[in-house]
Design an enzyme around this catalytic site. Structure first.
Site, short mmCIF file in Angstrom:
data_model
loop_
_atom_site.label_atom_id
_atom_site.label_comp_id
_atom_site.label_asym_id
_atom_site.label_seq_id
_atom_site.Cartn_x
_atom_site.Cartn_y
_atom_site.Cartn_z
N LYS A 265 25.20 -27.20 -18.16
CA LYS A 265 26.50 -26.66 -17.77
C LYS A 265 27.63 -27.66 -17.99
CE LYS A 265 25.46 -23.14 -14.43
NZ LYS A 265 25.86 -22.59 -13.17
N GLU A 266 27.31 -28.92 -18.27
CA GLU A 266 28.35 -29.92 -18.45
C GLU A 266 28.52 -30.26 -19.93
OE1 GLU A 266 27.48 -32.91 -15.43
OE2 GLU A 266 28.50 -31.66 -13.92
N MET A 267 27.74 -31.22 -20.46
CA MET A 267 27.88 -31.56 -21.87
C MET A 267 26.76 -30.97 -22.73
SD MET A 267 29.23 -35.44 -21.26
CE MET A 267 30.76 -35.65 -22.15
#
Ligand code: HEC
Ligand code: HEC
Length: 315
Positions: free
Chosen positions: A117-119
């Site tokens: 969900k981030e990088m």
């Protein structure tokens, strides 16, 4: 009589030796070359799978090291599940992350990079892409014997983050400049000590040095959090429990730093509280069982504003 004097002496000497809050050190040692490489990585979306998100997207250095959102937005517009803490002064935290699962800043880097969900990336892929860049290829080789590795990417980012320290007027005050902060801020600092905030928010980072249970004196707060459970058996509200699986550790979080707290709204690990004023009064209730008066809350807020400092970005 003599014995009392001795006890008194011991009392004052321990008080002095254990000054609860220390100023930021005036200088910090770091490797300039590695820090500059880390700076480049920090602002570079190349670390994310689709080249859209950098560390700075969520940890904006112009915004107190956060993005002022309840939950940050990662690749493909995905929303996170826990509020983004500041990177400023994070080198002085005893661990990293709300639940302390990263022991060092170097170790921390793998979490945002591989979090889908981030990088949403993998180190295998990053190392391949970085190797294709002349700048990264040359610079890593010049600074590290073994060139581009997961460990070295973390290390360079750690060196850069060491430089993100924010001396404030309160540090000048701690060093003896009585005029550095206002009379109201002094009164607020006195309350901060007297009411017991300092028992958790202490050390160089005025936090970041221990775990504490959220809702220690007001269980209804913790009970409200249980209902927020997330999918796949992982509940971010459980804090330290997520690592230890020890029931006793439910709702334990790393006490957050209060440096730059006036800038890092919204508050709490779940970003549910919008203003600093409300954060102070509800935390006084949740952590100390205290109903602060409006005046006391105002004065503590004034004090906390003296913890906003300026970050100087290396070049
Ligand atoms: C999509 C948003 C996002 C991105 C991108 C991101 N972070 Fe974070 N960062 C977070 C969140 C959310 C947390 C808290 C996670 C937790 O505690 O479970 C966090 C925690 C941290 C912490 C711990 C601070 C503390 O007080 O515990 C550091 C340090 C940090 N990030 C540095 C970085 C670095 C370096 C990068 C780039 C490699 C990065 N972050 C990329 C959202 C992000
Ligand atoms: C028993 C330990 C403890 C005491 C005492 C305590 N705090 Fe905290 N504080 C915490 C913890 C743990 C959190 C994080 C809670 C969470 O996010 O779930 C926190 C969060 C905060 C935050 C929000 C920070 C952020 O970045 O979200 C503020 C502001 C704050 N405390 C101020 C105070 C003040 C003012 C007092 C005194 C009235 C105080 N605290 C007393 C442990 C404590």
């Amino acid at each position: 009589m003599c014995r009392h004097l001795l006890i008194l002496l011991i009392f004052f000497s321990t008080l002095y030796a254990n000054e609860p809050i220390q100023p930021l050190p005036k200088t910090i040692t770091y490797d300039k070359g590695k820090a500059l490489l880390g700076k480049k990585l920090y602002f570079d979306p190349i670390l994310s799978k689709d080249n859209t998100v950098s560390c700075a997207s969520c940890h904006n250095l112009e915004l107190g090291g956060v993005d002022n959102l309840q939950f940050s937005i990662g690749i493909k517009g995905q929303k996170g599940i826990i509020n983004t803490p500041t990177v400023l002064n994070s080198i002085f935290n005893f661990r990293q992350m709300w639940d302390g699962r990263a022991k060092t800043l170097t170790h921390q880097v793998k979490f945002p990079i591989t979090n889908p969900k981030e990088m949403g990336n993998s180190f295998e892929n990053i190392i391949k892409t970085l190797n294709k860049s002349t700048y990264y290829n040359k610079t890593f080789k010049a600074l590290y014997k073994n060139g581009i590795t997961k460990e070295n990417i973390g290390d360079a980012l750690e060196e850069f983050q060491k430089t993100l320290i924010t001396p404030s007027s309160f540090d000048d005050f701690l060093r003896g400049d009585e005029k550095a902060i206002t009379e109201n801020q002094k009164k607020g600092y006195e309350l901060f000590n007297k009411k017991g905030c300092v028992s958790c928010h202490n050390g160089i980072n005025i936090g970041g040095g221990l775990y504490a249970q959220f809702g220690l004196t007001d269980e209804s707060i913790a009970n409200n959090l249980i209902n927020q459970s997330t999918k796949n058996g992982y509940n971010p509200d459980f804090g330290l429990y997520n690592i230890t699986k020890n029931d006793f550790d439910k709702f334990y979080f790393k006490v957050p730093t209060l440096r730059n707290v006036a800038l890092t709204y919204p508050y709490l690990h779940n970003g549910r509280i919008k203003t600093l004023n409300e954060a102070i009064s509800s935390i006084a209730k949740a952590q100390l069982g205290l109903d602060l008066s409006k005046e006391e809350t105002f004065l503590i807020e004034e004090f906390l504003k003296s913890l906003s400092g300026k970050v100087t970005i290396i070049r």
